[in-house]
Design a protein around this motif. Structure first.
Motif, short mmCIF file in Angstrom:
data_model
loop_
_atom_site.label_atom_id
_atom_site.label_comp_id
_atom_site.label_asym_id
_atom_site.label_seq_id
_atom_site.Cartn_x
_atom_site.Cartn_y
_atom_site.Cartn_z
N UNK A 25 -36.18 119.44 26.60
CA UNK A 25 -35.34 120.42 27.30
C UNK A 25 -34.20 120.99 26.47
N UNK A 26 -34.05 120.53 25.24
CA UNK A 26 -32.93 120.97 24.42
C UNK A 26 -31.59 120.51 24.98
N UNK A 27 -31.60 119.37 25.69
CA UNK A 27 -30.39 118.87 26.34
C UNK A 27 -29.99 117.54 25.72
N UNK A 28 -28.82 117.48 25.12
CA UNK A 28 -28.30 116.26 24.50
C UNK A 28 -27.35 115.59 25.49
N UNK A 29 -27.83 114.52 26.12
CA UNK A 29 -27.07 113.83 27.16
C UNK A 29 -25.79 113.22 26.59
N UNK A 30 -25.87 112.64 25.41
CA UNK A 30 -24.68 112.02 24.79
C UNK A 30 -23.61 113.08 24.56
N UNK A 31 -24.01 114.23 24.03
CA UNK A 31 -23.05 115.31 23.80
C UNK A 31 -22.50 115.84 25.12
N UNK A 32 -23.33 115.88 26.15
CA UNK A 32 -22.87 116.37 27.45
C UNK A 32 -21.84 115.41 28.06
N UNK A 33 -22.04 114.12 27.85
CA UNK A 33 -21.12 113.14 28.43
C UNK A 33 -19.83 113.04 27.64
N UNK A 34 -19.95 112.96 26.31
CA UNK A 34 -18.78 112.69 25.47
C UNK A 34 -18.22 113.91 24.76
N UNK A 35 -18.92 115.04 24.83
CA UNK A 35 -18.47 116.25 24.16
C UNK A 35 -19.18 116.41 22.83
N UNK A 36 -19.74 117.58 22.62
CA UNK A 36 -20.49 117.85 21.39
C UNK A 36 -19.56 117.75 20.19
N UNK A 37 -19.96 116.95 19.21
CA UNK A 37 -19.17 116.80 18.00
C UNK A 37 -17.93 115.94 18.15
N UNK A 38 -17.74 115.32 19.31
CA UNK A 38 -16.55 114.49 19.49
C UNK A 38 -16.70 113.17 18.73
N UNK A 39 -15.59 112.56 18.49
CA UNK A 39 -15.61 111.27 17.79
C UNK A 39 -16.36 110.21 18.56
N UNK A 40 -16.21 110.23 19.88
CA UNK A 40 -16.89 109.23 20.70
C UNK A 40 -18.41 109.42 20.68
N UNK A 41 -18.86 110.66 20.69
CA UNK A 41 -20.30 110.93 20.60
C UNK A 41 -20.83 110.44 19.26
N UNK A 42 -20.07 110.65 18.19
CA UNK A 42 -20.49 110.17 16.87
C UNK A 42 -20.59 108.65 16.85
N UNK A 43 -19.66 107.98 17.51
CA UNK A 43 -19.70 106.52 17.59
C UNK A 43 -20.97 106.07 18.30
#
Length: 74
Positions: A25-43
């Protein structure tokens, strides 16, 4: 050790499901929850990657013990 194996397996499953959503679907759940490119998503991405690397240890352990061969002969 068992707790770490279960935790890393859960993270690998979460990562696999996330990649399935990205592929389908082209949907990144981690990015949607924590923010795309955020430090928390990277963690989260790093933890999933480290978890996948950790899961190689039980895989090779099972292969070395003959567990896979025993199951194929059943």
């Amino acid at each position: 050790m068992k707790f770490l194996n279960i935790l890393t397996l859960i993270l690998v499953i979460v990562g696999g499901l996330n990649w399935g959503l990205v592929g389908l679907f082209g949907f990144d759940l981690v990015a949607a929850i924590f923010g795309a490119g955020s430090g928390l998503a990277r963690v989260v991405y790093v933890l999933v990657g480290l978890s996948a690397a950790w899961q190689v240890i039980p895989l090779f352990s099972a292969m070395g013990s003959g567990e896979f061969a025993a199951r194929q002969n059943q």
